[in-house]
Design a protein around this motif. Sequence first.
Motif, PDB file in Angstrom:
ATOM      1  N   UNK A  39      13.511  25.328  15.860  1.00  0.00           N
ATOM      2  CA  UNK A  39      14.670  24.439  15.896  1.00  0.00           C
ATOM      3  C   UNK A  39      14.939  23.845  14.519  1.00  0.00           C
ATOM      4  N   UNK A  40      16.175  23.367  14.350  1.00  0.00           N
ATOM      5  CA  UNK A  40      16.559  22.710  13.100  1.00  0.00           C
ATOM      6  C   UNK A  40      16.094  21.255  13.183  1.00  0.00           C
ATOM      7  N   UNK A  73      23.458  18.605  15.103  1.00  0.00           N
ATOM      8  CA  UNK A  73      22.158  18.565  15.784  1.00  0.00           C
ATOM      9  C   UNK A  73      22.096  17.357  16.721  1.00  0.00           C
ATOM     10  N   UNK A  74      22.583  16.214  16.248  1.00  0.00           N
ATOM     11  CA  UNK A  74      22.575  15.003  17.067  1.00  0.00           C
ATOM     12  C   UNK A  74      23.476  15.160  18.291  1.00  0.00           C
ATOM     13  N   UNK A  75      24.592  15.832  18.114  1.00  0.00           N
ATOM     14  CA  UNK A  75      25.537  16.020  19.220  1.00  0.00           C
ATOM     15  C   UNK A  75      25.029  17.024  20.250  1.00  0.00           C
ATOM     16  N   UNK A  76      24.507  18.158  19.738  1.00  0.00           N
ATOM     17  CA  UNK A  76      24.093  19.236  20.642  1.00  0.00           C
ATOM     18  C   UNK A  76      22.667  19.078  21.155  1.00  0.00           C
ATOM     19  N   UNK A  77      21.917  18.130  20.559  1.00  0.00           N
ATOM     20  CA  UNK A  77      20.529  17.854  20.946  1.00  0.00           C
ATOM     21  C   UNK A  77      19.556  18.975  20.576  1.00  0.00           C
ATOM     22  N   UNK A  78      20.020  20.212  20.656  1.00  0.00           N
ATOM     23  CA  UNK A  78      19.138  21.336  20.316  1.00  0.00           C
ATOM     24  C   UNK A  78      19.941  22.387  19.545  1.00  0.00           C
ATOM     25  N   UNK A  79      19.504  22.672  18.341  1.00  0.00           N
ATOM     26  CA  UNK A  79      20.127  23.728  17.532  1.00  0.00           C
ATOM     27  C   UNK A  79      19.013  24.635  17.048  1.00  0.00           C
ATOM     28  N   UNK A  80      19.061  25.895  17.444  1.00  0.00           N
ATOM     29  CA  UNK A  80      18.014  26.836  17.051  1.00  0.00           C
ATOM     30  C   UNK A  80      18.217  27.283  15.616  1.00  0.00           C
ATOM     31  N   UNK A  81      17.129  27.698  14.995  1.00  0.00           N
ATOM     32  CA  UNK A  81      17.233  28.177  13.615  1.00  0.00           C
ATOM     33  C   UNK A  81      18.053  29.453  13.539  1.00  0.00           C
TER      34      UNK A  81
END
Length: 316
Positions: A39-40, A73-81
């Motif tokens: 994750x980022x 990242x804050x909005x989507x909660x999860x952002x993959x690399x």
Amino acid sequence: MAFFGLFGKDKKETLDKGLEKTKQSFLDKVVRVVAAKDTVDDDVLDDLEDMLITSDVGVDTTLKIIKRIEERVARDKYVSTSELNNILRDETASLLAETDNTDGTWSLPTDHKPYVILVVGVNGVGKTTTIGKLAHMFKSEGLNVVLGAADTFRAAAVEQLCIWGERVGVPVVKQQMGADPASVAFDTLQSAKASGADVVLIDTAGRLHNKVNLMNELKKIKDVMKKVMPEAPDEVLLVLDGSTGQNAFEQAKQFSAVTQITSLAITKIDGTAKGGVIIGISDQLQVPVKYIGLGEGMEDLQLFNRKEFVDSLFKS
């Protein structure tokens, strides 16, 4: 009359090849940033910040990109690399200043002629060569072109422009060494109007060691041109050497401080891994990149296409 610089398959292939060094360096750094990460997170963002700065994107533009990714990242909660490449692509595209040739074409204004381009830039960036290539580009579209040798402080500059004029087959208006640059510009416009020219390209001295003199000189050239054509110049084109990275950015800032720049030509991109500087310069100055130089040949200057640039930069 209009000039159409269609962005075809051959130009895209040239762009892909010309950006190869930049792309390899850029994507290799991205791969290293996300290595062994899912994750980022903050560590990825810190590494990404370092990567963008060392890719000559520039500090201010880098911080802008990082902030936008943090917000996502804050909005989507999860952002993959694995998504990072697409996010960077989107942010890069959004930061490149809008221009009238975003889709790879440009129309010459039809309400008056000639269309006057005042070309500025320090010595050694490929300014005179860019003028020659532009003259070739315009002439290839059936336009009548006149060149003005207003860099009268260097005999080599006038000589080089004359050589390009002979190569392309367009007239060059010049005076003796040390002549008043504004006088050359005046003569060039008068000659262009008399001959019914469509486009005028005027070379200027590339000096930054004395900003006051440079500012006064460019102002005088503009004022004198307006006596012949009130709307002149239609465009002030700043030529920058992309291979110098942040030095090109500093030159852009200094020229912007002494005169209004309306468009950019970035040269020598094919021989460098520092193509990221295009992103920072365009974003920070809010001046569109209009032309990009991708080689030594007369055909190796093309209209900048924002979408195709981003595609070439991030193509895996």
